[in-house]
Scaffold this motif. Structure first.
Motif, PDB file in Angstrom:
ATOM      1  N   LEU A 151      22.698   6.178   5.416  1.00 38.03           N
ATOM      2  CA  LEU A 151      22.808   7.424   4.674  1.00 38.03           C
ATOM      3  C   LEU A 151      22.262   8.602   5.466  1.00 38.03           C
ATOM      4  O   LEU A 151      22.508   9.755   5.115  1.00 38.03           O
ATOM      5  CB  LEU A 151      22.082   7.299   3.331  1.00 38.03           C
ATOM      6  CG  LEU A 151      22.620   6.208   2.404  1.00 38.03           C
ATOM      7  CD1 LEU A 151      21.764   6.116   1.152  1.00 38.03           C
ATOM      8  CD2 LEU A 151      24.059   6.458   2.052  1.00 38.03           C
ATOM      9  N   ILE A 152      21.489   8.320   6.525  1.00 35.10           N
ATOM     10  CA  ILE A 152      20.985   9.352   7.416  1.00 35.10           C
ATOM     11  C   ILE A 152      21.315   8.955   8.849  1.00 35.10           C
ATOM     12  O   ILE A 152      21.532   7.768   9.128  1.00 35.10           O
ATOM     13  CB  ILE A 152      19.471   9.584   7.252  1.00 35.10           C
ATOM     14  CG1 ILE A 152      18.684   8.307   7.518  1.00 35.10           C
ATOM     15  CG2 ILE A 152      19.152  10.153   5.885  1.00 35.10           C
ATOM     16  CD1 ILE A 152      17.183   8.492   7.505  1.00 35.10           C
ATOM     17  N   GLU A 153      21.352   9.954   9.733  1.00 31.73           N
ATOM     18  CA  GLU A 153      21.669   9.666  11.129  1.00 31.73           C
ATOM     19  C   GLU A 153      21.027  10.708  12.026  1.00 31.73           C
ATOM     20  O   GLU A 153      20.723  11.817  11.600  1.00 31.73           O
ATOM     21  CB  GLU A 153      23.177   9.642  11.349  1.00 31.73           C
ATOM     22  CG  GLU A 153      23.852  10.963  11.086  1.00 31.73           C
ATOM     23  CD  GLU A 153      25.357  10.898  11.163  1.00 31.73           C
ATOM     24  OE1 GLU A 153      25.907   9.801  11.403  1.00 31.73           O
ATOM     25  OE2 GLU A 153      25.987  11.934  10.986  1.00 31.73           O
ATOM     26  N   SER A 154      20.837  10.314  13.264  1.00 32.90           N
ATOM     27  CA  SER A 154      20.310  11.205  14.284  1.00 32.90           C
ATOM     28  C   SER A 154      21.302  11.244  15.429  1.00 32.90           C
ATOM     29  O   SER A 154      21.800  10.208  15.862  1.00 32.90           O
ATOM     30  CB  SER A 154      18.962  10.704  14.780  1.00 32.90           C
ATOM     31  OG  SER A 154      18.515  11.500  15.853  1.00 32.90           O
ATOM     32  N   ARG A 155      21.570  12.419  15.922  1.00 31.41           N
ATOM     33  CA  ARG A 155      22.496  12.562  17.048  1.00 31.41           C
ATOM     34  C   ARG A 155      21.758  13.178  18.230  1.00 31.41           C
ATOM     35  O   ARG A 155      21.107  14.201  18.081  1.00 31.41           O
ATOM     36  CB  ARG A 155      23.671  13.444  16.665  1.00 31.41           C
ATOM     37  CG  ARG A 155      24.535  12.808  15.605  1.00 31.41           C
ATOM     38  CD  ARG A 155      25.746  13.633  15.318  1.00 31.41           C
ATOM     39  NE  ARG A 155      26.516  12.994  14.258  1.00 31.41           N
ATOM     40  CZ  ARG A 155      27.484  13.578  13.613  1.00 31.41           C
ATOM     41  NH1 ARG A 155      27.814  14.815  13.909  1.00 31.41           N
ATOM     42  NH2 ARG A 155      28.132  12.942  12.672  1.00 31.41           N
ATOM     43  N   ALA A 156      21.875  12.556  19.368  1.00 34.09           N
ATOM     44  CA  ALA A 156      21.285  13.039  20.624  1.00 34.09           C
ATOM     45  C   ALA A 156      19.780  13.273  20.498  1.00 34.09           C
ATOM     46  O   ALA A 156      19.268  14.311  20.888  1.00 34.09           O
ATOM     47  CB  ALA A 156      21.990  14.311  21.083  1.00 34.09           C
ATOM     48  N   SER A 157      19.077  12.323  19.894  1.00 35.07           N
ATOM     49  CA  SER A 157      17.618  12.363  19.737  1.00 35.07           C
ATOM     50  C   SER A 157      17.115  13.573  18.947  1.00 35.07           C
ATOM     51  O   SER A 157      15.976  13.992  19.108  1.00 35.07           O
ATOM     52  CB  SER A 157      16.938  12.325  21.108  1.00 35.07           C
ATOM     53  OG  SER A 157      17.261  11.140  21.768  1.00 35.07           O
ATOM     54  N   SER A 158      17.947  14.133  18.104  1.00 36.07           N
ATOM     55  CA  SER A 158      17.522  15.248  17.255  1.00 36.07           C
ATOM     56  C   SER A 158      16.920  14.688  15.966  1.00 36.07           C
ATOM     57  O   SER A 158      17.007  13.484  15.708  1.00 36.07           O
ATOM     58  CB  SER A 158      18.717  16.143  16.944  1.00 36.07           C
ATOM     59  OG  SER A 158      19.686  15.430  16.217  1.00 36.07           O
ATOM     60  N   PRO A 159      16.304  15.526  15.118  1.00 31.38           N
ATOM     61  CA  PRO A 159      15.772  15.032  13.843  1.00 31.38           C
ATOM     62  C   PRO A 159      16.878  14.435  12.974  1.00 31.38           C
ATOM     63  O   PRO A 159      18.049  14.802  13.100  1.00 31.38           O
ATOM     64  CB  PRO A 159      15.185  16.280  13.189  1.00 31.38           C
ATOM     65  CG  PRO A 159      14.877  17.188  14.320  1.00 31.38           C
ATOM     66  CD  PRO A 159      15.935  16.928  15.346  1.00 31.38           C
ATOM     67  N   TYR A 160      16.507  13.508  12.118  1.00 31.00           N
ATOM     68  CA  TYR A 160      17.475  12.839  11.253  1.00 31.00           C
ATOM     69  C   TYR A 160      17.984  13.803  10.193  1.00 31.00           C
ATOM     70  O   TYR A 160      17.230  14.579   9.616  1.00 31.00           O
ATOM     71  CB  TYR A 160      16.847  11.620  10.578  1.00 31.00           C
ATOM     72  CG  TYR A 160      16.800  10.423  11.477  1.00 31.00           C
ATOM     73  CD1 TYR A 160      17.777   9.453  11.414  1.00 31.00           C
ATOM     74  CD2 TYR A 160      15.784  10.269  12.405  1.00 31.00           C
ATOM     75  CE1 TYR A 160      17.748   8.348  12.246  1.00 31.00           C
ATOM     76  CE2 TYR A 160      15.743   9.175  13.241  1.00 31.00           C
ATOM     77  CZ  TYR A 160      16.729   8.209  13.155  1.00 31.00           C
ATOM     78  OH  TYR A 160      16.698   7.137  13.988  1.00 31.00           O
ATOM     79  N   ARG A 161      19.282  13.740   9.932  1.00 32.34           N
ATOM     80  CA  ARG A 161      19.942  14.543   8.902  1.00 32.34           C
ATOM     81  C   ARG A 161      20.820  13.623   8.063  1.00 32.34           C
ATOM     82  O   ARG A 161      21.044  12.471   8.414  1.00 32.34           O
ATOM     83  CB  ARG A 161      20.777  15.644   9.537  1.00 32.34           C
ATOM     84  CG  ARG A 161      19.933  16.624  10.321  1.00 32.34           C
ATOM     85  CD  ARG A 161      20.722  17.873  10.616  1.00 32.34           C
ATOM     86  NE  ARG A 161      19.950  18.792  11.429  1.00 32.34           N
ATOM     87  CZ  ARG A 161      19.212  19.773  10.926  1.00 32.34           C
ATOM     88  NH1 ARG A 161      19.152  19.947   9.639  1.00 32.34           N
ATOM     89  NH2 ARG A 161      18.546  20.576  11.714  1.00 32.34           N
TER      90      ARG A 161
END
Length: 85
Positions: free
Chosen positions: A59-69
């Motif tokens: 239900l959440i994901e992080s892209r390119a080591s950014s904070p989870y959204r």
């Protein structure tokens, strides 16, 4: 999908533009998490256990080591709630 009340609260914050900042240990495990609203307030309901459940359910994901959204699946599964502003 069964989503607990604390998971719903976190998803609502994320759907409104918040993010989950995390800190890792040296071996790569998540040490602690901090759920921040778009206004900069901290949500106390977001624990490492709630974070792990949301991540396990994708239900959440992080892209390119950014904070989870919130992910697209998370947007579809969050229940509608009136904005109390």
């Amino acid at each position: 999908m069964n989503i607990s009340r604390s998971e719903q609260r976190v998803l609502h914050v994320l759907a409104q533009g918040g993010q989950i900042r995390h800190r890792r240990t040296d071996d790569g495990r998540i040490l602690d998490v901090l759920c921040v609203t778009r206004d900069g307030h901290v949500l106390a309901d977001c624990t490492v256990e709630v974070f792990a459940k949301l991540r396990r359910k994708r239900l959440i994901e992080s892209r390119a080591s950014s904070p989870y959204r919130i992910s697209d699946k998370g947007r579809r599964s969050v229940r509608a709630q009136l904005d109390n502003r």
